[in-house]
Design a protein around this motif. Structure first.
Motif, PDB file in Angstrom:
ATOM      1  N   PHE A 278      -1.932   3.183  -0.431  1.00 47.96           N
ATOM      2  CA  PHE A 278      -2.412   2.702  -1.786  1.00 47.96           C
ATOM      3  C   PHE A 278      -3.771   2.518  -1.165  1.00 47.96           C
ATOM      4  O   PHE A 278      -5.064   1.920  -0.892  1.00 47.96           O
ATOM      5  N   SER A 279      -4.595   4.252  -0.426  1.00 46.98           N
ATOM      6  CA  SER A 279      -5.690   3.820   0.645  1.00 46.98           C
ATOM      7  C   SER A 279      -6.676   4.817  -0.394  1.00 46.98           C
ATOM      8  O   SER A 279      -6.682   5.221  -0.564  1.00 46.98           O
ATOM      9  N   SER A 280      -7.595   4.141  -0.338  1.00 48.75           N
ATOM     10  CA  SER A 280      -8.917   4.472  -0.994  1.00 48.75           C
ATOM     11  C   SER A 280      -9.128   5.986  -0.777  1.00 48.75           C
ATOM     12  O   SER A 280     -10.464   6.471  -1.688  1.00 48.75           O
ATOM     13  N   ASP A 281      -8.623   6.738  -0.025  1.00 49.43           N
ATOM     14  CA  ASP A 281      -9.940   7.970  -0.058  1.00 49.43           C
ATOM     15  C   ASP A 281      -8.902   8.852  -0.091  1.00 49.43           C
ATOM     16  O   ASP A 281      -9.162  10.136   0.123  1.00 49.43           O
ATOM     17  N   LEU A 282      -7.432   8.432  -0.296  1.00 46.44           N
ATOM     18  CA  LEU A 282      -6.867   9.622  -1.034  1.00 46.44           C
ATOM     19  C   LEU A 282      -7.389  10.049  -2.620  1.00 46.44           C
ATOM     20  O   LEU A 282      -7.754   9.221  -2.981  1.00 46.44           O
ATOM     21  N   SER A 283      -6.578  11.748  -2.319  1.00 43.07           N
ATOM     22  CA  SER A 283      -7.648  12.027  -3.525  1.00 43.07           C
ATOM     23  C   SER A 283      -6.183  11.187  -5.015  1.00 43.07           C
ATOM     24  O   SER A 283      -5.197  11.194  -4.943  1.00 43.07           O
ATOM     25  N   GLU A 284      -7.221  12.153  -6.141  1.00 47.59           N
ATOM     26  CA  GLU A 284      -6.131  11.779  -7.169  1.00 47.59           C
ATOM     27  C   GLU A 284      -4.819  12.235  -7.241  1.00 47.59           C
ATOM     28  O   GLU A 284      -3.402  11.537  -7.479  1.00 47.59           O
ATOM     29  N   ASP A 285      -4.969  13.332  -7.022  1.00 40.41           N
ATOM     30  CA  ASP A 285      -3.799  14.277  -6.938  1.00 40.41           C
ATOM     31  C   ASP A 285      -2.062  14.100  -5.259  1.00 40.41           C
ATOM     32  O   ASP A 285      -1.416  13.307  -6.216  1.00 40.41           O
ATOM     33  N   GLN A 286      -2.915  13.409  -4.580  1.00 44.76           N
ATOM     34  CA  GLN A 286      -2.288  12.053  -3.286  1.00 44.76           C
ATOM     35  C   GLN A 286      -2.066  11.664  -4.120  1.00 44.76           C
ATOM     36  O   GLN A 286      -0.478  11.181  -3.618  1.00 44.76           O
ATOM     37  N   LEU A 287      -2.602  10.268  -4.824  1.00 39.49           N
ATOM     38  CA  LEU A 287      -2.002   8.976  -5.413  1.00 39.49           C
ATOM     39  C   LEU A 287      -0.842   9.867  -6.460  1.00 39.49           C
ATOM     40  O   LEU A 287       0.155   9.269  -5.939  1.00 39.49           O
ATOM     41  N   LYS A 288      -1.384  10.509  -7.297  1.00 38.11           N
ATOM     42  CA  LYS A 288       0.497  10.920  -8.039  1.00 38.11           C
ATOM     43  C   LYS A 288       1.414  11.308  -7.646  1.00 38.11           C
ATOM     44  O   LYS A 288       1.767  10.787  -7.490  1.00 38.11           O
ATOM     45  N   MET A 289       1.022  12.077  -6.188  1.00 35.63           N
ATOM     46  CA  MET A 289       2.466  12.126  -5.673  1.00 35.63           C
ATOM     47  C   MET A 289       2.791  11.274  -5.098  1.00 35.63           C
ATOM     48  O   MET A 289       3.638  11.333  -5.319  1.00 35.63           O
ATOM     49  N   ARG A 290       2.008  10.364  -4.847  1.00 34.89           N
ATOM     50  CA  ARG A 290       2.815   8.890  -3.750  1.00 34.89           C
ATOM     51  C   ARG A 290       3.421   8.237  -4.563  1.00 34.89           C
ATOM     52  O   ARG A 290       4.431   6.843  -5.203  1.00 34.89           O
ATOM     53  N   LEU A 291       3.047   7.937  -6.027  1.00 34.16           N
ATOM     54  CA  LEU A 291       2.880   6.848  -6.726  1.00 34.16           C
ATOM     55  C   LEU A 291       2.718   7.220  -8.489  1.00 34.16           C
ATOM     56  O   LEU A 291       3.591   5.984  -9.832  1.00 34.16           O
ATOM     57  N   GLY A 292       2.778   8.644  -8.513  1.00 32.34           N
ATOM     58  CA  GLY A 292       3.201   8.700 -10.448  1.00 32.34           C
ATOM     59  C   GLY A 292       4.191   8.829 -10.592  1.00 32.34           C
ATOM     60  O   GLY A 292       4.274   8.187 -12.087  1.00 32.34           O
ATOM     61  N   HIS A 293       5.628   8.758 -10.378  1.00 29.45           N
ATOM     62  CA  HIS A 293       6.462   8.460 -10.192  1.00 29.45           C
ATOM     63  C   HIS A 293       6.572   6.630 -11.367  1.00 29.45           C
ATOM     64  O   HIS A 293       7.477   6.595 -12.123  1.00 29.45           O
ATOM     65  N   MET A 294       5.832   5.855 -10.982  1.00 35.31           N
ATOM     66  CA  MET A 294       5.845   4.340 -11.620  1.00 35.31           C
ATOM     67  C   MET A 294       5.153   5.114 -12.783  1.00 35.31           C
ATOM     68  O   MET A 294       5.817   3.643 -13.141  1.00 35.31           O
ATOM     69  N   ALA A 295       5.000   5.614 -13.444  1.00 31.16           N
ATOM     70  CA  ALA A 295       4.669   5.454 -14.781  1.00 31.16           C
ATOM     71  C   ALA A 295       5.420   4.921 -15.682  1.00 31.16           C
ATOM     72  O   ALA A 295       5.687   5.338 -16.608  1.00 31.16           O
ATOM     73  N   ASN A 296       6.613   5.668 -14.864  1.00 33.15           N
ATOM     74  CA  ASN A 296       8.346   5.301 -15.947  1.00 33.15           C
ATOM     75  C   ASN A 296       8.564   4.387 -16.281  1.00 33.15           C
ATOM     76  O   ASN A 296       9.734   3.706 -16.177  1.00 33.15           O
ATOM     77  N   THR A 297       8.321   2.518 -15.324  1.00 31.55           N
ATOM     78  CA  THR A 297       8.744   2.233 -15.198  1.00 31.55           C
ATOM     79  C   THR A 297       7.522   0.927 -15.936  1.00 31.55           C
ATOM     80  O   THR A 297       6.577   1.128 -15.427  1.00 31.55           O
ATOM     81  N   PRO A 298       7.947  -0.152 -16.310  1.00 34.01           N
ATOM     82  CA  PRO A 298       6.163  -1.167 -16.909  1.00 34.01           C
ATOM     83  C   PRO A 298       5.674  -1.699 -15.131  1.00 34.01           C
ATOM     84  O   PRO A 298       6.377  -2.404 -15.057  1.00 34.01           O
ATOM     85  N   CYS A 299       4.297  -1.307 -14.846  1.00 33.60           N
ATOM     86  CA  CYS A 299       4.302  -2.114 -13.946  1.00 33.60           C
ATOM     87  C   CYS A 299       2.538  -3.076 -14.139  1.00 33.60           C
ATOM     88  O   CYS A 299       2.328  -2.473 -14.816  1.00 33.60           O
ATOM     89  N   GLN A 300       2.455  -4.229 -12.899  1.00 34.43           N
ATOM     90  CA  GLN A 300       1.480  -4.751 -13.364  1.00 34.43           C
ATOM     91  C   GLN A 300       1.038  -4.646 -11.076  1.00 34.43           C
ATOM     92  O   GLN A 300       2.018  -4.629 -10.532  1.00 34.43           O
ATOM     93  N   VAL A 301       0.044  -4.335 -11.143  1.00 28.44           N
ATOM     94  CA  VAL A 301      -1.081  -4.845 -10.561  1.00 28.44           C
ATOM     95  C   VAL A 301      -1.357  -5.681  -9.734  1.00 28.44           C
ATOM     96  O   VAL A 301      -3.029  -5.932 -10.316  1.00 28.44           O
ATOM     97  N   ILE A 302      -1.146  -6.559  -9.304  1.00 32.19           N
ATOM     98  CA  ILE A 302      -2.397  -7.982  -8.631  1.00 32.19           C
ATOM     99  C   ILE A 302      -2.935  -7.821  -7.512  1.00 32.19           C
ATOM    100  O   ILE A 302      -2.156  -7.477  -6.276  1.00 32.19           O
TER     101      ILE A 302
END
Length: 370
Positions: A278-302
């Protein structure tokens, strides 16, 4: 992310005789999921009998009084965790006897009743006929720094891999023993990393996860970088890993709260370590690599807009927008002036969680596979 523990504690007190008991394991039970998961004969609830007590929250609700909680303490998983000479039972505390459960996954140093919003959340869930389940894992309390010692080869050196396995065992227990119709995962702080990794494993029981809530998904690395000792400790951890000593304990100044291995410290504090999600300096591709699979599940970020573990230079609004975007359009909840554990915004936290839970369930619970 490490934070101070809530003053609330699991205190059976006068209400201990009111703990509801689980059905006898001698009666065969089946569920819509029983053909896909394993069931452990050794998993059982701690039983305190009260035969006249009705089930499901009709016995007065999950909270008796301040810091007094009704529920069932259950053992999940086939075997306890063996850490050196210590045998650690995997246990969870379930409030309410319903077929829909919210599972709370705490962060570093967390155990039972780790955040102040859990008490009112249990009450709100009970009114909607949901159970709140809090689990203890081998990484709970001070175990987070060494929890992968016995399983490091099996889980490819990921501490969150241990937590993912134990989370899967708990969901399996709820399906096979409690006839669960599905669960919502609620992660706090580093518990968010556990959920993200668990959903990446595609474990059998992950298909029963109806939705996920990430509360305070912050960067341990960016916070640790603000501490003066971190740079030298990262160098030391890197050297220890290079010398084949990744499972040895770091010096006390690396983490005064608990013993921590070189690998675990490096995972939390280094750029693109296993925990760096969840670091702010990760690129879009790096974030997608780590978090992209969560698109398959309804998610809420608080996200707490005054989170004390997020450095001041981080643009919180921009970061939470990016996190939600790479997760396929997750629901965003920004809580102004909220601190890390939302102890100063308990009502807003419960309202946001309940709005999401009620919307993502209970429709479809009869067939979570869809």
């Amino acid at each position: 992310m490490k934070h101070s523990l809530s003053s609330s504690s699991l205190s059976p007190g006068p209400s201990s005789s009111n703990l509801s008991s689980s059905p006898s394991t001698t009666t065969a039970r089946t569920s819509w999921f029983s053909g896909f998961v394993w069931s452990s004969d050794k998993s059982s609830s701690v039983k305190v009998s009260n035969s006249s007590m009705p089930v499901g929250g009709d016995f007065g609700g999950p909270v008796k009084g301040k810091n007094q909680f009704r529920g069932v303490l259950l053992k999940y998983g086939p075997n306890p965790v063996q850490m050196s000479r210590l045998k650690i039972e995997k246990v969870a505390f379930k409030q309410g006897d319903y077929k829909q459960q919210v599972i709370f996954v705490g962060g570093l140093t967390d155990g039972f009743m780790a955040t102040e919003y859990l008490e009112p959340l249990a009450i709100a869930l009970d009114k909607e006929r949901w159970s709140l389940v809090q689990l203890l894992m081998s990484s709970s309390y001070t175990g987070y720094g060494t929890s992968s010692l016995q399983q490091v080869a099996e889980i490819k050196r990921r501490r969150v891999g241990v937590d993912a396995k134990e989370l899967d065992q708990l969901i399996s227990y709820l399906i096979n023993k409690e006839d669960s119709e599905g669960v919502v995962l609620l992660g706090h702080s580093t518990g968010c990393q556990d959920i993200v990794h668990y959903m990446r494993t595609n474990a059998a029981c992950s298909r029963a996860v109806r939705a996920a809530i990430l509360q305070a998904p912050v960067s341990d690395r960016e916070y640790k970088a603000t501490l003066p000792e971190t740079a030298a400790m990262i160098d030391l951890a890197s050297e220890m890993i290079k010398d084949g000593r990744k499972l040895e304990i770091m010096p006390r100044e690396a983490d005064p709260c608990a013993p921590i291995t070189a690998y675990r410290y490096h995972s939390l504090c280094s750029y693109m370590g296993d925990d760096d999600m969840f670091s702010s300096d990760l690129s879009e591709d790096q974030l997608k690599m780590r978090l992209g699979h969560m698109a398959n599940t309804p998610c809420q970020v608080i996200y707490s807009m005054a989170d004390e573990y997020v450095p001041e230079y981080v643009d919180k609004k921009a970061l939470v927008d990016r996190l939600c975007r790479v997760m396929g359009g997750a629901e965003k909840v920004e809580i102004e002036h909220g601190n890390h554990s939302l102890s100063n915004r308990v009502g807003e936290a419960v309202q946001a969680i309940m709005n999401f839970v009620k919307r993502e369930g209970p429709s479809g619970w009869d067939d979570p596979w869809t």
